[in-house]
Design an enzyme around this catalytic site. Structure first.
Site, short mmCIF file in Angstrom:
data_model
loop_
_atom_site.label_atom_id
_atom_site.label_comp_id
_atom_site.label_asym_id
_atom_site.label_seq_id
_atom_site.Cartn_x
_atom_site.Cartn_y
_atom_site.Cartn_z
N TYR A 56 0.82 -1.22 0.00
CA TYR A 56 0.00 0.00 0.00
C TYR A 56 0.85 1.27 0.00
O TYR A 56 0.33 2.36 -0.28
CB TYR A 56 -0.93 0.04 1.22
CG TYR A 56 -1.87 -1.13 1.39
CD1 TYR A 56 -2.03 -2.10 0.40
CD2 TYR A 56 -2.60 -1.27 2.57
CE1 TYR A 56 -2.89 -3.17 0.57
CE2 TYR A 56 -3.47 -2.35 2.75
CZ TYR A 56 -3.60 -3.29 1.76
OH TYR A 56 -4.45 -4.36 1.94
N LEU A 203 -17.67 -4.63 2.28
CA LEU A 203 -18.78 -3.93 1.63
C LEU A 203 -18.86 -4.30 0.14
O LEU A 203 -19.65 -3.70 -0.60
CB LEU A 203 -18.62 -2.41 1.77
CG LEU A 203 -18.34 -1.89 3.19
CD1 LEU A 203 -18.24 -0.37 3.19
CD2 LEU A 203 -19.40 -2.36 4.16
N SER A 244 -13.02 3.58 4.12
CA SER A 244 -13.56 4.84 3.63
C SER A 244 -12.59 5.95 3.98
O SER A 244 -11.90 5.89 4.99
CB SER A 244 -14.94 5.15 4.24
OG SER A 244 -15.42 6.37 3.71
#
Length: 286
Positions: A56, A203, A244
């Site tokens: 990342y 999600l 998020s």
């Protein structure tokens, strides 16, 4: 609904006797200032777990944001109150390469140690997987890492590792799990060995928010589709990693303590499985 902080304080007990927050912030595809802002907002909202990785490229920003928050914490929070995860970029047949890579992650985040370090995938073959695990075991022994685990491991990879009689057993397997990809075979293999499931992409990256069953049940429980799917993860006992960058959604994703999905509705959600892969699936790697 109950405040998000109520759910963010919940922890899952692991086979080694330690625990980790059940709801954590996934940091996949965040970079630079975006990572810093997201981690700061999440900490302020009550998040105490963060999931990073060498891939990342945000270990440095994550660690800096955590340390900055702790230095100004009005509640006297310390490093031990925050759970930080990172992952090995690439398995290797070179023990020294892996040990050096783990040390670099510890140095980069500047948190003193990493709470949970995972082998990011089973890629590289059997020798690379087992050599990398030995290096990770020694990182635990030396105090650089508190706990060790794996990610994207399929049934055969789990069984291979456990058959090697590891000195340190994996506490988690982080895989993509949501109602549209339930991964029952991998979950059963992990349960057999006392390995907790960490659910990434819980999600389904919002790909199925308009699914008729999701819409109907979200209306029934007066919640959003995202909250419904986070609650599904929690009721299955997973550690869940909703992602998020928006402060309002960070809070909403964790605000799932005020309702419980019935057994019948849980089964209906389990029945949505279509083996949906939202990003990658290395679980069948040789």
């Amino acid at each position: 609904m109950a405040e998000a902080s109520e759910m963010l304080s919940r922890r899952v007990k692991l086979a080694n006797g330690l625990s980790m927050p059940q709801i954590q912030l996934g940091l996949y595809m965040m970079s630079g200032g975006e990572t810093t802002r997201a981690v700061r907002s999440a900490l302020a909202a009550g998040y105490r777990g963060f999931d990073s990785a060498q891939w990342y490229n945000n270990e440095r920003e994550s660690g800096a944001a955590i340390l900055d928050f702790l230095s100004r914490s009005p509640n006297g929070l310390t490093r031990e109150d925050v759970h930080f995860t990172s992952k090995l970029r690439t398995n290797s047949t070179s023990y020294d390469t892996v040990r050096a890579s783990i040390r670099k992650s510890v140095d980069t985040c500047k948190l003193g140690y990493i709470d949970l370090f995972l082998l990011h995938s089973p890629y590289g073959g059997r020798e690379a997987r087992l050599t990398s695990w030995r290096a990770l075991e020694d990182a635990v022994k030396d105090g650089e890492v508190k706990m060790a685990g794996v990610s994207n491991y399929g049934v055969k990879h789990i069984e291979e590792l456990m058959a090697s009689n590891p000195r340190v057993t994996p506490v988690v397997n982080q895989i993509e799990v949501h109602p549209f990809n339930t991964q029952t075979a991998i979950r059963e293999a992990c349960e057999k060995h006392g390995i907790v499931i960490e659910a990434y992409a819980p999600l389904a990256r919002a790909m199925r928010f308009k699914n008729p069953t999701v819409v109907k049940l979200a209306k029934k429980y007066a919640c959003s589709p995202a909250q419904l799917m986070v609650r599904w993860s929690i009721q299955h006992g997973f550690v869940t990693l909703p992602k998020s960058t928006r402060e309002d959604r960070l809070v909403a994703n964790a605000n799932v303590g005020g309702f419980e999905i019935s057994e019948e509705d849980m089964q209906a959600m389990d029945g949505l499985d279509e083996q949906l892969v939202t990003d990658w699936d290395p679980t069948d790697a040789p």
